[in-house]
Design a protein around this motif. Structure first.
Motif, PDB file in Angstrom:
ATOM      1  N   TRP A   1       0.817  -1.207   0.000  1.00 46.18           N
ATOM      2  CA  TRP A   1       0.000   0.000   0.000  1.00 46.18           C
ATOM      3  C   TRP A   1       0.854   1.261   0.000  1.00 46.18           C
ATOM      4  CZ3 TRP A   1      -5.231  -0.048  -0.561  1.00 46.18           C
ATOM      5  CH2 TRP A   1      -5.856  -1.295  -0.444  1.00 46.18           C
ATOM      6  N   ARG A   2       0.385   2.267  -0.731  1.00 51.79           N
ATOM      7  CA  ARG A   2       1.058   3.555  -0.782  1.00 51.79           C
ATOM      8  C   ARG A   2       0.040   4.679  -0.589  1.00 51.79           C
ATOM      9  NH1 ARG A   2       4.684   0.862   0.019  1.00 51.79           N
ATOM     10  NH2 ARG A   2       6.551   0.432  -1.222  1.00 51.79           N
ATOM     11  N   ALA A   3       0.443   5.687   0.140  1.00 44.15           N
ATOM     12  CA  ALA A   3      -0.395   6.867   0.316  1.00 44.15           C
ATOM     13  C   ALA A   3      -0.326   7.709  -0.951  1.00 44.15           C
ATOM     14  CB  ALA A   3       0.087   7.676   1.511  1.00 44.15           C
ATOM     15  N   TYR A   4      -1.469   8.250  -1.359  1.00 45.68           N
ATOM     16  CA  TYR A   4      -1.519   9.113  -2.535  1.00 45.68           C
ATOM     17  C   TYR A   4      -1.045  10.502  -2.107  1.00 45.68           C
ATOM     18  CZ  TYR A   4      -3.302  11.515  -6.683  1.00 45.68           C
ATOM     19  OH  TYR A   4      -3.415  12.270  -7.839  1.00 45.68           O
ATOM     20  N   LEU A   5       0.284  10.691  -2.163  1.00 42.95           N
ATOM     21  CA  LEU A   5       0.901  11.946  -1.747  1.00 42.95           C
ATOM     22  C   LEU A   5       2.033  12.302  -2.696  1.00 42.95           C
ATOM     23  CD1 LEU A   5       1.241  11.317   2.106  1.00 42.95           C
ATOM     24  CD2 LEU A   5      -0.442  12.809   0.995  1.00 42.95           C
ATOM     25  N   SER A   6       2.139  13.580  -3.003  1.00 45.98           N
ATOM     26  CA  SER A   6       3.282  14.093  -3.764  1.00 45.98           C
ATOM     27  C   SER A   6       4.223  14.804  -2.808  1.00 45.98           C
ATOM     28  CB  SER A   6       2.812  15.081  -4.841  1.00 45.98           C
ATOM     29  OG  SER A   6       2.015  14.457  -5.819  1.00 45.98           O
ATOM     30  N   THR A   7       5.496  14.825  -3.138  1.00 48.66           N
ATOM     31  CA  THR A   7       6.473  15.571  -2.358  1.00 48.66           C
ATOM     32  C   THR A   7       7.202  16.559  -3.261  1.00 48.66           C
ATOM     33  OG1 THR A   7       8.176  13.871  -2.721  1.00 48.66           O
ATOM     34  CG2 THR A   7       6.839  13.701  -0.714  1.00 48.66           C
ATOM     35  N   THR A   8       7.802  17.555  -2.650  1.00 47.65           N
ATOM     36  CA  THR A   8       8.502  18.598  -3.393  1.00 47.65           C
ATOM     37  C   THR A   8       9.969  18.649  -2.980  1.00 47.65           C
ATOM     38  OG1 THR A   8       7.820  20.237  -1.728  1.00 47.65           O
ATOM     39  CG2 THR A   8       6.413  19.985  -3.672  1.00 47.65           C
ATOM     40  N   GLY A   9      10.742  19.465  -3.707  1.00 45.22           N
ATOM     41  CA  GLY A   9      12.151  19.604  -3.400  1.00 45.22           C
ATOM     42  C   GLY A   9      12.984  18.540  -4.083  1.00 45.22           C
TER      43      GLY A   9
ATOM     44  N   THR B   1       8.454  13.598  -5.487  1.00 51.37           N
ATOM     45  CA  THR B   1       7.701  12.471  -6.033  1.00 51.37           C
ATOM     46  C   THR B   1       6.294  12.906  -6.413  1.00 51.37           C
ATOM     47  OG1 THR B   1       8.904  10.951  -4.589  1.00 51.37           O
ATOM     48  CG2 THR B   1       6.862  10.141  -5.557  1.00 51.37           C
ATOM     49  N   ASN B   2       5.793  12.383  -7.522  1.00 53.23           N
ATOM     50  CA  ASN B   2       4.412  12.618  -7.927  1.00 53.23           C
ATOM     51  C   ASN B   2       3.537  11.487  -7.407  1.00 53.23           C
ATOM     52  OD1 ASN B   2       5.136  14.913  -9.498  1.00 53.23           O
ATOM     53  ND2 ASN B   2       5.716  13.565 -11.177  1.00 53.23           N
ATOM     54  N   ALA B   3       2.408  11.837  -6.817  1.00 53.22           N
ATOM     55  CA  ALA B   3       1.507  10.824  -6.264  1.00 53.22           C
ATOM     56  C   ALA B   3       1.108   9.796  -7.316  1.00 53.22           C
ATOM     57  CB  ALA B   3       0.262  11.494  -5.682  1.00 53.22           C
ATOM     58  N   ARG B   4       0.856  10.245  -8.528  1.00 54.16           N
ATOM     59  CA  ARG B   4       0.392   9.340  -9.576  1.00 54.16           C
ATOM     60  C   ARG B   4       1.423   8.286  -9.956  1.00 54.16           C
ATOM     61  NH1 ARG B   4      -1.585  12.039 -14.384  1.00 54.16           N
ATOM     62  NH2 ARG B   4      -1.157  10.106 -15.515  1.00 54.16           N
ATOM     63  N   ASP B   5       2.691   8.542  -9.646  1.00 54.47           N
ATOM     64  CA  ASP B   5       3.758   7.628 -10.031  1.00 54.47           C
ATOM     65  C   ASP B   5       4.066   6.569  -8.974  1.00 54.47           C
ATOM     66  OD1 ASP B   5       4.067   9.100 -12.372  1.00 54.47           O
ATOM     67  OD2 ASP B   5       5.597  10.410 -11.488  1.00 54.47           O
ATOM     68  N   ARG B   6       3.350   6.600  -7.857  1.00 50.79           N
ATOM     69  CA  ARG B   6       3.707   5.690  -6.769  1.00 50.79           C
ATOM     70  C   ARG B   6       2.565   4.769  -6.340  1.00 50.79           C
ATOM     71  NH1 ARG B   6       3.359   7.226  -1.490  1.00 50.79           N
ATOM     72  NH2 ARG B   6       5.518   6.586  -1.186  1.00 50.79           N
ATOM     73  N   ILE B   7       1.493   4.705  -7.118  1.00 52.84           N
ATOM     74  CA  ILE B   7       0.321   3.953  -6.674  1.00 52.84           C
ATOM     75  C   ILE B   7       0.018   2.714  -7.514  1.00 52.84           C
ATOM     76  CG2 ILE B   7      -0.753   5.961  -5.605  1.00 52.84           C
ATOM     77  CD1 ILE B   7      -2.514   6.191  -8.132  1.00 52.84           C
ATOM     78  N   GLY B   8       0.918   2.318  -8.403  1.00 55.50           N
ATOM     79  CA  GLY B   8       0.669   1.170  -9.244  1.00 55.50           C
ATOM     80  C   GLY B   8      -0.096   1.530 -10.504  1.00 55.50           C
TER      81      GLY B   8
ATOM     82  N   LEU C   1      -7.059  12.869   6.813  1.00 58.88           N
ATOM     83  CA  LEU C   1      -7.144  11.541   6.211  1.00 58.88           C
ATOM     84  C   LEU C   1      -6.396  11.492   4.882  1.00 58.88           C
ATOM     85  CD1 LEU C   1     -10.918  10.767   6.904  1.00 58.88           C
ATOM     86  CD2 LEU C   1      -8.928  10.431   8.399  1.00 58.88           C
ATOM     87  N   LEU C   2      -6.081  10.272   4.441  1.00 55.24           N
ATOM     88  CA  LEU C   2      -5.319  10.044   3.217  1.00 55.24           C
ATOM     89  C   LEU C   2      -6.053   9.103   2.286  1.00 55.24           C
ATOM     90  CD1 LEU C   2      -1.839   9.211   4.858  1.00 55.24           C
ATOM     91  CD2 LEU C   2      -2.591  11.469   4.025  1.00 55.24           C
ATOM     92  N   TYR C   3      -5.723   9.190   0.998  1.00 53.04           N
ATOM     93  CA  TYR C   3      -6.121   8.168   0.034  1.00 53.04           C
ATOM     94  C   TYR C   3      -5.014   7.122   0.013  1.00 53.04           C
ATOM     95  CZ  TYR C   3      -9.399  11.564  -2.108  1.00 53.04           C
ATOM     96  OH  TYR C   3     -10.413  12.456  -2.366  1.00 53.04           O
ATOM     97  N   CYS C   4      -5.369   5.844   0.034  1.00 49.90           N
ATOM     98  CA  CYS C   4      -4.400   4.759  -0.039  1.00 49.90           C
ATOM     99  C   CYS C   4      -4.708   3.866  -1.230  1.00 49.90           C
ATOM    100  CB  CYS C   4      -4.428   3.923   1.233  1.00 49.90           C
ATOM    101  SG  CYS C   4      -4.047   4.841   2.749  1.00 49.90           S
ATOM    102  N   PHE C   5      -3.666   3.464  -1.954  1.00 51.05           N
ATOM    103  CA  PHE C   5      -3.825   2.615  -3.141  1.00 51.05           C
ATOM    104  C   PHE C   5      -2.893   1.406  -3.035  1.00 51.05           C
ATOM    105  CE2 PHE C   5      -5.394   6.652  -4.609  1.00 51.05           C
ATOM    106  CZ  PHE C   5      -6.356   6.363  -5.573  1.00 51.05           C
ATOM    107  N   ALA C   6      -3.390   0.268  -3.490  1.00 50.68           N
ATOM    108  CA  ALA C   6      -2.553  -0.928  -3.585  1.00 50.68           C
ATOM    109  C   ALA C   6      -1.758  -0.858  -4.887  1.00 50.68           C
ATOM    110  CB  ALA C   6      -3.419  -2.179  -3.564  1.00 50.68           C
ATOM    111  N   THR C   7      -0.468  -1.085  -4.791  1.00 49.84           N
ATOM    112  CA  THR C   7       0.382  -0.977  -5.976  1.00 49.84           C
ATOM    113  C   THR C   7       0.433  -2.258  -6.789  1.00 49.84           C
ATOM    114  OG1 THR C   7       2.379  -1.673  -4.787  1.00 49.84           O
ATOM    115  CG2 THR C   7       1.843   0.680  -4.760  1.00 49.84           C
ATOM    116  N   ASP C   8      -0.099  -3.366  -6.223  1.00 47.31           N
ATOM    117  CA  ASP C   8      -0.009  -4.656  -6.903  1.00 47.31           C
ATOM    118  C   ASP C   8      -1.372  -5.330  -7.026  1.00 47.31           C
ATOM    119  OD1 ASP C   8      -0.252  -4.894  -4.144  1.00 47.31           O
ATOM    120  OD2 ASP C   8       1.156  -6.569  -3.996  1.00 47.31           O
TER     121      ASP C   8
END
Length: 216
Positions: free
Chosen positions: A67-75, A79-86, A209-216
């Motif tokens: 599982w991965r949280a749908y979050l982007s980071t800066t600096g 990381t882009n949220a869309r690239d880490r959720i499968g 709260l967060l959105y969580c997505f399964a990557t597999d």
């Protein structure tokens, strides 16, 4: 041990292993966290947010996914949220497909909304008009699922601040008062928060709260 008995034991072990190998994974691949750990937007960074998603999923039998949280980071190293959720597709706790792919998720065709964006327990999250309003879900993302390039803080210091800063949030019920007609119905990017503390988030309409997505 008699040879025939030994062969039966071996055959049983092989069958058990085969059963484990072919057992389908739990169907749920998407949920909104049912609770915040208690420090506002401070999850200890992405790793802590992912761990929170994993723990909640495991508690309801979904720990066989990553599982991965749908979050982007800066600096640096952002990381882009869309690239880490499968790649999808993703089903909610009731078995409803909310999106078939990353592109579908970030299009008007996704099936996200108050009745489908459920917690890991299958519960509906309070939305606009409910008390308390909890429809602001932390994402740190723009509507396309990528990190903001704005100079101001949009991620509560990459989810390590529980006081100063701000984080971009989306409306899980796709309702709000944002004058931008696109952002107004955006599940992942409607406006920033009034701070990063629990009270600051609540004053904006968020329970952290967060959105969580399964990557597999």
């Amino acid at each position: 041990m008699h040879r025939s008995a030994r062969l039966l034991l071996i055959a049983g072990a092989i069958a058990a292993l085969a059963s484990c190998a072919t057992k389908p994974k739990s169907p749920m691949g998407f949920f909104i966290t049912s609770a915040n750990p208690g420090k506002g937007a401070d999850f200890g960074g992405l790793a802590g947010a992912d761990q929170h998603c994993q723990a909640l999923a495991t508690a309801v039998g979904g720990g066989d996914h990553t599982w991965r949280a749908y979050l982007s980071t800066t600096g640096a190293g952002g990381t882009n949220a869309r690239d880490r959720i499968g790649k999808g597709p993703w089903k909610n706790a009731k078995g409803v497909v909310v999106a078939t792919s990353v592109d579908d998720l970030h299009s008007a065709n996704n099936k996200l909304g108050k009745d489908t964006s459920l917690t890991e327990k299958g519960a509906v999250v309070n939305g606009s008009g409910d008390t308390p309003n909890m429809h602001d879900i932390l994402t740190g993302s723009m509507p396309d699922g990528r990190a903001s390039t704005a100079a101001n803080d949009t991620t509560c210091r990459n989810y390590t601040s529980s006081d100063e800063g701000s984080v971009l949030m989306g409306h899980h019920d796709r309702k709000g008062t944002n004058p931008d007609p696109v952002a107004n119905v955006s599940w992942n990017s409607s406006h920033g928060s009034r701070g990063c503390s629990t009270s600051g988030l609540a004053s904006t309409g968020s329970a952290g709260l967060l959105y969580c997505f399964a990557t597999d």
